[in-house]
Design a protein around this motif. Sequence first.
Motif, PDB file in Angstrom:
ATOM      1  N   PRO A  25       0.793  -1.235   0.000  1.00 41.34           N
ATOM      2  CA  PRO A  25       0.000   0.000   0.000  1.00 41.34           C
ATOM      3  C   PRO A  25       0.825   1.285   0.000  1.00 41.34           C
ATOM      4  CG  PRO A  25      -0.211  -1.143   2.094  1.00 41.34           C
ATOM      5  CD  PRO A  25       0.537  -2.057   1.177  1.00 41.34           C
ATOM      6  N   ALA A  26       2.040   1.246   0.518  1.00 43.40           N
ATOM      7  CA  ALA A  26       2.864   2.464   0.502  1.00 43.40           C
ATOM      8  C   ALA A  26       3.128   2.932  -0.922  1.00 43.40           C
ATOM      9  CB  ALA A  26       4.167   2.221   1.251  1.00 43.40           C
ATOM     10  N   SER A  27       3.125   1.998  -1.880  1.00 41.76           N
ATOM     11  CA  SER A  27       3.363   2.367  -3.277  1.00 41.76           C
ATOM     12  C   SER A  27       2.221   3.203  -3.853  1.00 41.76           C
ATOM     13  CB  SER A  27       3.583   1.118  -4.132  1.00 41.76           C
ATOM     14  OG  SER A  27       2.386   0.368  -4.227  1.00 41.76           O
ATOM     15  N   VAL A  28       1.053   3.135  -3.241  1.00 44.13           N
ATOM     16  CA  VAL A  28      -0.110   3.887  -3.721  1.00 44.13           C
ATOM     17  C   VAL A  28       0.038   5.385  -3.456  1.00 44.13           C
ATOM     18  CG1 VAL A  28      -2.615   4.160  -3.419  1.00 44.13           C
ATOM     19  CG2 VAL A  28      -1.609   1.887  -3.454  1.00 44.13           C
ATOM     20  N   ILE A  29       0.824   5.748  -2.457  1.00 47.10           N
ATOM     21  CA  ILE A  29       0.999   7.162  -2.090  1.00 47.10           C
ATOM     22  C   ILE A  29       1.392   8.000  -3.301  1.00 47.10           C
ATOM     23  CG2 ILE A  29       2.401   8.770  -0.724  1.00 47.10           C
ATOM     24  CD1 ILE A  29       0.354   7.343   0.994  1.00 47.10           C
ATOM     25  N   ALA A  30       2.228   7.465  -4.168  1.00 39.54           N
ATOM     26  CA  ALA A  30       2.670   8.214  -5.347  1.00 39.54           C
ATOM     27  C   ALA A  30       1.521   8.538  -6.298  1.00 39.54           C
ATOM     28  CB  ALA A  30       3.754   7.424  -6.083  1.00 39.54           C
ATOM     29  N   ASP A  31       0.446   7.744  -6.271  1.00 34.11           N
ATOM     30  CA  ASP A  31      -0.688   7.939  -7.184  1.00 34.11           C
ATOM     31  C   ASP A  31      -1.710   8.952  -6.677  1.00 34.11           C
ATOM     32  OD1 ASP A  31       0.423   5.891  -8.703  1.00 34.11           O
ATOM     33  OD2 ASP A  31      -0.879   4.353  -7.837  1.00 34.11           O
ATOM     34  N   ILE A  32      -1.586   9.351  -5.420  1.00 32.07           N
ATOM     35  CA  ILE A  32      -2.588  10.229  -4.814  1.00 32.07           C
ATOM     36  C   ILE A  32      -2.382  11.654  -5.311  1.00 32.07           C
ATOM     37  CG2 ILE A  32      -3.420  11.166  -2.615  1.00 32.07           C
ATOM     38  CD1 ILE A  32      -2.573   8.513  -1.319  1.00 32.07           C
ATOM     39  N   PRO A  33      -3.452  12.323  -5.744  1.00 32.41           N
ATOM     40  CA  PRO A  33      -3.285  13.684  -6.254  1.00 32.41           C
ATOM     41  C   PRO A  33      -2.964  14.683  -5.138  1.00 32.41           C
ATOM     42  CG  PRO A  33      -5.606  13.070  -6.272  1.00 32.41           C
ATOM     43  CD  PRO A  33      -4.836  11.859  -5.861  1.00 32.41           C
ATOM     44  N   ALA A  34      -2.314  15.754  -5.511  1.00 35.18           N
ATOM     45  CA  ALA A  34      -2.000  16.832  -4.581  1.00 35.18           C
ATOM     46  C   ALA A  34      -3.288  17.332  -3.926  1.00 35.18           C
ATOM     47  CB  ALA A  34      -1.312  17.978  -5.313  1.00 35.18           C
ATOM     48  N   GLY A  35      -3.181  17.729  -2.668  1.00 34.14           N
ATOM     49  CA  GLY A  35      -4.324  18.276  -1.953  1.00 34.14           C
ATOM     50  C   GLY A  35      -5.182  17.244  -1.261  1.00 34.14           C
ATOM     51  N   ALA A  36      -4.901  15.961  -1.466  1.00 35.28           N
ATOM     52  CA  ALA A  36      -5.694  14.903  -0.840  1.00 35.28           C
ATOM     53  C   ALA A  36      -5.280  14.723   0.616  1.00 35.28           C
ATOM     54  CB  ALA A  36      -5.502  13.592  -1.597  1.00 35.28           C
ATOM     55  N   ALA A  37      -6.139  14.046   1.369  1.00 36.46           N
ATOM     56  CA  ALA A  37      -5.853  13.704   2.758  1.00 36.46           C
ATOM     57  C   ALA A  37      -5.552  12.212   2.830  1.00 36.46           C
ATOM     58  CB  ALA A  37      -7.046  14.042   3.650  1.00 36.46           C
ATOM     59  N   VAL A  38      -4.639  11.848   3.729  1.00 33.85           N
ATOM     60  CA  VAL A  38      -4.259  10.453   3.936  1.00 33.85           C
ATOM     61  C   VAL A  38      -4.501  10.118   5.396  1.00 33.85           C
ATOM     62  CG1 VAL A  38      -2.301   8.844   4.014  1.00 33.85           C
ATOM     63  CG2 VAL A  38      -2.552  10.425   2.083  1.00 33.85           C
ATOM     64  N   VAL A  39      -5.235   9.039   5.652  1.00 33.49           N
ATOM     65  CA  VAL A  39      -5.494   8.567   7.009  1.00 33.49           C
ATOM     66  C   VAL A  39      -5.020   7.123   7.073  1.00 33.49           C
ATOM     67  CG1 VAL A  39      -7.215   8.210   8.812  1.00 33.49           C
ATOM     68  CG2 VAL A  39      -7.503  10.087   7.179  1.00 33.49           C
ATOM     69  N   ILE A  40      -4.146   6.837   8.046  1.00 32.01           N
ATOM     70  CA  ILE A  40      -3.500   5.528   8.128  1.00 32.01           C
ATOM     71  C   ILE A  40      -4.036   4.775   9.343  1.00 32.01           C
ATOM     72  CG2 ILE A  40      -1.279   4.342   8.277  1.00 32.01           C
ATOM     73  CD1 ILE A  40      -0.072   7.074   7.195  1.00 32.01           C
ATOM     74  N   VAL A  41      -4.746   3.677   9.075  1.00 29.83           N
ATOM     75  CA  VAL A  41      -5.370   2.875  10.142  1.00 29.83           C
ATOM     76  C   VAL A  41      -5.261   1.389   9.825  1.00 29.83           C
ATOM     77  CG1 VAL A  41      -6.956   4.684  10.934  1.00 29.83           C
ATOM     78  CG2 VAL A  41      -7.656   3.201   9.066  1.00 29.83           C
ATOM     79  N   THR A  42      -4.066   0.928   9.426  1.00 36.50           N
ATOM     80  CA  THR A  42      -3.925  -0.478   9.070  1.00 36.50           C
ATOM     81  C   THR A  42      -3.811  -1.333  10.328  1.00 36.50           C
ATOM     82  OG1 THR A  42      -1.513  -0.746   8.961  1.00 36.50           O
ATOM     83  CG2 THR A  42      -2.597   0.265   7.039  1.00 36.50           C
ATOM     84  N   HIS A  43      -3.705  -2.628  10.122  1.00 40.11           N
ATOM     85  CA  HIS A  43      -3.616  -3.599  11.207  1.00 40.11           C
ATOM     86  C   HIS A  43      -2.173  -3.864  11.642  1.00 40.11           C
ATOM     87  CE1 HIS A  43      -2.754  -5.778   7.553  1.00 40.11           C
ATOM     88  NE2 HIS A  43      -2.255  -6.779   8.273  1.00 40.11           N
ATOM     89  N   ASP A  44      -1.203  -3.160  11.040  1.00 39.94           N
ATOM     90  CA  ASP A  44       0.201  -3.500  11.241  1.00 39.94           C
ATOM     91  C   ASP A  44       1.029  -2.224  11.412  1.00 39.94           C
ATOM     92  OD1 ASP A  44       2.986  -3.912  10.136  1.00 39.94           O
ATOM     93  OD2 ASP A  44       2.292  -5.993  10.032  1.00 39.94           O
ATOM     94  N   HIS A  45       1.723  -2.098  12.553  1.00 41.29           N
ATOM     95  CA  HIS A  45       2.513  -0.886  12.814  1.00 41.29           C
ATOM     96  C   HIS A  45       3.585  -0.668  11.759  1.00 41.29           C
ATOM     97  CE1 HIS A  45       1.532  -0.360  17.363  1.00 41.29           C
ATOM     98  NE2 HIS A  45       0.454  -0.573  16.639  1.00 41.29           N
TER      99      HIS A  45
END
Length: 164
Positions: free
Chosen positions: A98-118
């Motif tokens: 999932p960290a690879s998806v960060i590059a696809d997110i458009p500018a100005g978006a919000a990211v909230v991280i709540v996975t099951h794994d630290h």
Amino acid sequence: GEPVLDIPLGPEIGECCGGRVTLTFTFADEPARAALDARLAEDERRKPQVWVFGAGHVGRALADALTPLPLKVFVVETRETELDQMTSEVHHRLNDKPASVIADIPAGAAVVIVTHDHALDFMIAREALARTDLAYIGMVGSKSKRASFLHTLDEDGIERSVAD
């Protein structure tokens, strides 16, 4: 012109607030429908995006809470079984990195991280914090998780001010 209905709000119609309501009617011919479709598509395109990483119980509850708002919500998860439990109408992606998806997110978006794994949280956060064009980056966690995350940032040489 277009038909207009002007209604006084008062005792005559059982209202006590006063004022007026004016309704204008447009016939839904082909050009009117095309203009409405174009406006709705533009409204959808302009919606702020929120990317939720994790579709466990917290991610699903957050997606449910965000869905009625004028936002475009995406959920990214590594486990198909969790995505299968989504009850909200959101965009979702199954991705084992999932960290690879960060590059696809458009500018100005919000990211909230709540996975099951630290460790997964930290990888996603590290990628998100490397960007300077996101509106918000947040991660759920305890005081000890926060301390561990800040220690990891120190070890990686990432300035702490970006994580406060």
